[in-house]
Design a protein around this motif. Structure first.
Motif, mmCIF file in Angstrom:
data_model
loop_
_atom_site.group_PDB
_atom_site.id
_atom_site.type_symbol
_atom_site.label_atom_id
_atom_site.label_comp_id
_atom_site.label_asym_id
_atom_site.label_seq_id
_atom_site.Cartn_x
_atom_site.Cartn_y
_atom_site.Cartn_z
ATOM 1 N N UNK A 1 0.822 -1.217 0.000
ATOM 2 C CA UNK A 1 0.000 0.000 0.000
ATOM 3 C C UNK A 1 0.853 1.263 0.000
ATOM 4 N N UNK A 2 1.997 1.209 0.632
ATOM 5 C CA UNK A 2 2.871 2.383 0.700
ATOM 6 C C UNK A 2 3.595 2.465 2.018
ATOM 7 N N UNK A 3 3.054 3.279 2.919
ATOM 8 C CA UNK A 3 3.670 3.480 4.224
ATOM 9 C C UNK A 3 2.621 4.052 5.174
ATOM 10 N N UNK A 4 3.051 4.453 6.366
ATOM 11 C CA UNK A 4 2.092 4.964 7.335
ATOM 12 C C UNK A 4 1.382 6.209 6.814
ATOM 13 N N UNK A 5 2.074 7.012 6.061
ATOM 14 C CA UNK A 5 1.451 8.203 5.489
ATOM 15 C C UNK A 5 0.251 7.837 4.611
ATOM 16 N N UNK B 1 -7.563 10.037 7.190
ATOM 17 C CA UNK B 1 -7.696 11.483 7.386
ATOM 18 C C UNK B 1 -8.679 12.115 6.415
ATOM 19 N N UNK B 2 -8.753 11.585 5.212
ATOM 20 C CA UNK B 2 -9.710 12.085 4.216
ATOM 21 C C UNK B 2 -11.068 11.399 4.337
ATOM 22 N N UNK B 3 -11.075 10.220 4.916
ATOM 23 C CA UNK B 3 -12.306 9.436 5.067
ATOM 24 C C UNK B 3 -13.205 9.954 6.194
ATOM 25 N N UNK B 4 -12.645 10.205 7.353
ATOM 26 C CA UNK B 4 -13.488 10.533 8.495
ATOM 27 C C UNK B 4 -14.253 11.849 8.376
ATOM 28 N N UNK B 5 -13.760 12.876 7.683
ATOM 29 C CA UNK B 5 -14.627 14.044 7.469
ATOM 30 C C UNK B 5 -15.901 13.686 6.696
ATOM 31 N N UNK B 6 -15.803 12.730 5.772
ATOM 32 C CA UNK B 6 -16.999 12.263 5.047
ATOM 33 C C UNK B 6 -17.956 11.556 5.997
ATOM 34 N N UNK B 7 -17.400 10.766 6.896
ATOM 35 C CA UNK B 7 -18.213 10.048 7.876
ATOM 36 C C UNK B 7 -18.957 11.051 8.760
ATOM 37 N N UNK C 1 -15.422 4.512 2.558
ATOM 38 C CA UNK C 1 -14.002 4.170 2.607
ATOM 39 C C UNK C 1 -13.492 3.784 1.227
ATOM 40 N N UNK C 2 -14.254 3.015 0.478
ATOM 41 C CA UNK C 2 -13.830 2.617 -0.869
ATOM 42 C C UNK C 2 -13.754 3.835 -1.798
ATOM 43 N N UNK C 3 -14.709 4.732 -1.667
ATOM 44 C CA UNK C 3 -14.691 5.973 -2.437
ATOM 45 C C UNK C 3 -13.424 6.775 -2.118
ATOM 46 N N UNK C 4 -13.094 6.863 -0.843
ATOM 47 C CA UNK C 4 -11.899 7.602 -0.426
ATOM 48 C C UNK C 4 -10.635 6.908 -0.918
ATOM 49 N N UNK C 5 -10.607 5.577 -0.857
ATOM 50 C CA UNK C 5 -9.444 4.832 -1.348
ATOM 51 C C UNK C 5 -9.186 5.147 -2.816
ATOM 52 N N UNK C 6 -10.255 5.207 -3.613
ATOM 53 C CA UNK C 6 -10.109 5.562 -5.024
ATOM 54 C C UNK C 6 -9.619 6.998 -5.176
ATOM 55 N N UNK C 7 -10.188 7.907 -4.395
ATOM 56 C CA UNK C 7 -9.820 9.324 -4.497
ATOM 57 C C UNK C 7 -8.356 9.576 -4.184
ATOM 58 N N UNK C 8 -7.813 8.877 -3.202
ATOM 59 C CA UNK C 8 -6.413 9.124 -2.841
ATOM 60 C C UNK C 8 -5.441 8.312 -3.683
#
Length: 159
Positions: A11-15, A22-28, A95-102
């Motif tokens: 996936x990458x790293x902790x970032x 960080x981008x998901x929870x404002x949507x929630x 969450x899936x929407x956010x995963x695609x967005x980032x």
């Protein structure tokens, strides 16, 4: 052929995980169905969830070390919340929407494992949210998730 990376490494790293959540929870919080459930979440909630999922995927043990968390602690956060299937589905969809967005890795193998864990974890959250006591002890190990399957059917205690 080299060694197979963990889901965290792929996936990458902790970032990556901190960015995702960080981008998901404002949507929630803005969501009509989920907002009321999360309106009182702690300021550290986003980071704790990022650390938890990263650790489950083979990353650093920040949830259990820095955040002083455990699998039992995470399960305990859901006890008595009375989560519904529509809430679970919305949480997963956002969450899936956010995963695609980032731009989270979208190859079929990774996304299959990622979605598999999210489905497994959110379904357990719904089950545990209907309980009044935590079903697991503090010595229960953290779950680990890899490129394969869960290992068998869910059978509640007593069945």
């Amino acid at each position: 052929m080299g060694s197979i990376p963990t889901l965290y490494e792929w996936a990458g790293d902790m970032e990556t995980f901190e960015n995702l959540f960080g981008k998901f929870y404002p949507k929630v919080l803005a969501d009509e169905l989920l907002g009321p459930v999360f309106k009182d979440m702690s300021p550290d909630h986003v980071q704790h969830v990022a650390h938890f999922v990263a650790e489950v995927f083979g990353g650093e043990t920040l949830y259990t070390t820095k955040d002083n968390g455990s699998h039992a602690h995470m399960i305990g956060k859901h006890i008595g919340k009375m989560l519904t299937e529509p809430m679970r589905q919305r949480w997963v969809a956002l969450l899936m929407e956010t995963a695609d967005e980032i731009g989270l890795k979208a190859d079929p193998e990774f996304r299959s494992a990622f979605v598999g864990y999210i489905e497994w974890g959110t379904r357990l959250a719904v089950i545990n949210s209907e309980l009044t006591e935590n079903p697991i002890g503090s010595n229960e190990p953290m779950p680990t998730w890899g490129w394969g399957e869960t290992g068998g059917p869910y059978i509640p205690e007593g069945d």
